[in-house]
Enzyme design. Sequence first.
Site, PDB file in Angstrom:
ATOM      1  N   SER A 202       0.834  -1.199   0.000  1.00  0.00           N
ATOM      2  CA  SER A 202       0.000   0.000   0.000  1.00  0.00           C
ATOM      3  C   SER A 202       0.875   1.257   0.000  1.00  0.00           C
ATOM      4  O   SER A 202       1.651   1.470  -0.927  1.00  0.00           O
ATOM      5  CB  SER A 202      -0.958  -0.032   1.193  1.00  0.00           C
ATOM      6  OG  SER A 202      -1.904   1.015   1.112  1.00  0.00           O
TER       7      SER A 202
ATOM      8  N   HIS B  51      -8.427   1.737  -0.812  1.00  0.00           N
ATOM      9  CA  HIS B  51      -8.335   0.732  -1.882  1.00  0.00           C
ATOM     10  C   HIS B  51      -9.714   0.213  -2.286  1.00  0.00           C
ATOM     11  O   HIS B  51      -9.930  -0.987  -2.436  1.00  0.00           O
ATOM     12  CB  HIS B  51      -7.422  -0.433  -1.457  1.00  0.00           C
ATOM     13  CG  HIS B  51      -6.018  -0.012  -1.189  1.00  0.00           C
ATOM     14  ND1 HIS B  51      -5.168   0.400  -2.179  1.00  0.00           N
ATOM     15  CD2 HIS B  51      -5.328   0.073  -0.024  1.00  0.00           C
ATOM     16  CE1 HIS B  51      -3.997   0.729  -1.643  1.00  0.00           C
ATOM     17  NE2 HIS B  51      -4.079   0.551  -0.338  1.00  0.00           N
TER      18      HIS B  51
END
Length: 275
Positions: free
Chosen positions: A74, A179
Site C-alpha cells: 500500500s 483501496h
Amino acid sequence: MGKEIYDSIGKARIRLEEACDFLNYDLKKLMFEESDGKLNLTQYAQPAIYVCSAMYLEKAIQSGLSYNYVAGHSLGEYGALYAAGVFSFLDGLALVQKRAEVMSKQNGKGSMAAVMGISEKELLDMISKTHGAVVAANLNSPMQTVISGTDEGINMIERELSKNPSIIFRRLSVSAAFHSPQMEEAYDVMRTEIEKMSFNEPICDVVSNVTGKATNDLKIMKENLIQQMTGQVRWNDSVKEMKRLGVEVFYEIGHGRVLKKLNRMIVASPKCFSV
C-alpha cells in the site's frame, strides 16, 4: 517510531529533519511521542510511515545491504519507489503528503477489516453478494484478506462470518475505505499529481501492488501507482512473483515485522529479516 534510528544513524536523522522542514510541522514529535493521538490520523500517519521507512533504508544501506527487487505494501510502495531511485526523498514525500491530504477528506466514509481463516475464493464469493458495497482491498496471504467498503456492507460480512467461529474478523483502525471505489475523488487528484512528476530510471525492478508483477518501465510504474488508489494490494502475488524470479532473501525495511510474518505465510521457509 524511528527514535533509535534517529539517534544512531546520521543520514536517517537528516531525513527526518528534512521532512519536518518540508511539512512545516514537528513530525519528529509525532513519531516519537504520538502526542494527542494525531499519528492515528491519515494526514499525519502516511508521511510518518514514509519518512520512517526512508530512515530505516539509510540503516540498511549503511549496513551494506544491496537489493535486486523492491516492493511495498500500500503506502509502502512509495517507499519502495524511493528505494529504487525513481524519485527523490522530498519528491516522494510531496506525493505522500498530497495522498494523505486527499484520502483524509474521505474520513468517516466506510471502513476496513482483516479476515483470517477463510480462503480468498470463499470470501470473494461472499463479497460478490454485497453488489459492490464491499471489495477485497488487500490480498495479503492465502488465508488473510483485508476487505474495504461501506459500513453497512462491512457489517453484513461480519454477521455472515460470525456463523463460523474458526474465522477471525478484525476491524482496522483506519478512517475510511481505502483501496476501494470510495477513493475515486482521491484517485482523480493523485492521477494529476503523479503524471506531472518526473520519474527517474530505477536502479532495480519494482513489484507493483495492483499487478503483483515486476517492472522497470516508468510509464507502467506511474499507471500502477495511480491505479493503486482504488485498486487492490496484491501482496500475496507480489511475494510469489519475487520468489519465482529467484529472490532468496526478503528484508523488511521499516518499523515492525508485519510483512515478515505475512511472507512466511505465502512461501515455504523463506529467509525473512527485519532491518
